[in-house]
Design an enzyme around this catalytic site. Structure first.
Site, PDB file in Angstrom:
ATOM      1  N   TYR A   1       0.836  -1.194   0.000  1.00  0.00           N
ATOM      2  CA  TYR A   1       0.000   0.000   0.000  1.00  0.00           C
ATOM      3  C   TYR A   1       0.880   1.257   0.000  1.00  0.00           C
ATOM      4  CZ  TYR A   1      -3.871  -3.115   1.384  1.00  0.00           C
ATOM      5  OH  TYR A   1      -4.812  -4.117   1.448  1.00  0.00           O
TER       6      TYR A   1
ATOM      7  N   PRO B   1     -16.444  -4.118   1.208  1.00  0.00           N
ATOM      8  CA  PRO B   1     -17.889  -4.234   1.476  1.00  0.00           C
ATOM      9  C   PRO B   1     -18.732  -3.244   0.671  1.00  0.00           C
ATOM     10  CG  PRO B   1     -16.802  -3.111   3.287  1.00  0.00           C
ATOM     11  CD  PRO B   1     -15.712  -3.641   2.400  1.00  0.00           C
TER      12      PRO B   1
END
Length: 338
Positions: free
Chosen positions: A55, A207
């Protein structure tokens, strides 16, 4: 914030995990603001923070390390390895050679002497899982890592890893981190039953389905321009997602919820899910997501969702982030030599 036990480890973790992918060059470049977001999440009861070496090329881990100064012991800290961290082919993968280097780099960036959960970010088809588990087991026994897990493993590789650990006497994967949302339910058929069978914890990511379930207009976003296979509405899979989102908006409205709160409550409703990873870029996003932490869905709402996106369905195959097996990408492995 409710807590659950992480995959039989005895470690108590919050139902929401804070994902740090958006901290650094990939998202929020303001380190101080990112640190404030981490602190706000901890103050709200989140105790699981998940990042990865890849990341923002390590910047995310550095930011998390800054944020946890003085608060390390109250946090279950998870990070991941496997993705390429340099041009050298040996600066990636699941080999012992690379793992021993990667963990030291992550420990340095995170400014800690141990990692609570160390996860392999994707399967490595070029490395025997016995090699990977052997190295990770040594890290657990050394105290540098408390538990190990996998991320985006298909069910067959989850089973292979469990059997290999048992037969070779290795520490086994205690968790799996798969993509899961209302629009991408493929893991319900095999992955989630597999993790339940082996008593693993599940930390789901995505999600909000890369923003599709955020309630925002994605047409002008940079991500939509870069990843047309996942966003271009002219493609069948994305058209199906667009139609589903329109129907889900109605379900959310009838339930008195925002679409993001409906989406997160759906993920948390599955009995195999331990924590849902949220990845805010701004404090505003974090505040909004936290407001839905106590939302639960009754059977009537879940039935309506099932009618819109049937269980086990990925509306767009491009949203399936599992690593393609070599047999599917190399024609020579599926064509008999004559």
């Amino acid at each position: 914030m409710k807590r659950r036990i992480l995959g039989g480890t005895g470690i108590s973790v919050s139902e929401y995990a804070l994902g740090a992918m958006m901290f650094g060059a990939w998202g929020n470049r303001d380190h101080d603001d990112s640190v404030r977001i981490v602190h706000a999440a901890l103050d709200a009861g989140i105790n699981l923070v998940d990042t990865a070496d890849i990341y923002s090329a390590g910047e995310s881990e550095e930011i998390v390390g800054k944020a946890l100064k003085g608060r390390r012991e109250e946090v279950v800290l998870a990070t991941k390895f496997r993705s390429a961290m340099g041009e050298d082919p040996n600066q990636a993968g699941g080999s012992r050679r690379y793992i021993m280097r990667a963990v030291e780099d992550s420990l340095r960036r995170l400014d800690t002497d141990y990692i609570d959960l160390y996860q392999i970010h994707r399967p490595d088809p070029q490395t025997d899982i016995d090699e990977t588990l052997s190295a990770l087991s040594d890290l657990v026994r050394s105290g540098k890592v408390r538990a190990i897990g996998s991320s985006s493993f298909p069910a067959d590789r989850i089973v292979e890893a469990q059997w290999t650990a048992e037969r070779r006497g290795h520490v086994r994967f205690r968790t799996e981190q798969p993509p899961y949302s209302i629009l991408a339910r493929g893991i319900e058929g095999t992955v989630l039953p597999a993790v339940q069978r082996y008593g693993m914890g599940t930390l789901t990511w995505g999600p909000l389905s890369a923003g599709w379930l955020s309630g925002r207009d994605l047409s002008a976003s940079g991500r939509a321009a870069l990843e047309k296979d996942k966003f271009d509405p002219s493609l069948p899979g994305n058209a199906a997602k667009q139609a589903a989102v329109a129907e889900l908006q109605k379900v959310a409205a009838d339930a008195g919820l925002s679409l993001p709160h409906l989406a997160l409550a759906f993920v948390r409703s599955h009995p195999a899910v331990t924590s849902a990873i949220i990845g805010p870029r701004t404090m505003e996003q974090l505040t909004d997501l936290l407001a839905g932490a106590d939302v639960t869905l009754d059977d009537a709402v879940l039935d309506r969702i099932d009618a819109i996106v049937p269980p086990g369905t990925d509306l767009n195959r491009a949203d399936n982030y599992f690593v393609e097996e070599p047999a599917l990408t190399d024609p020579s492995l599926r064509r008999r030599t004559r």
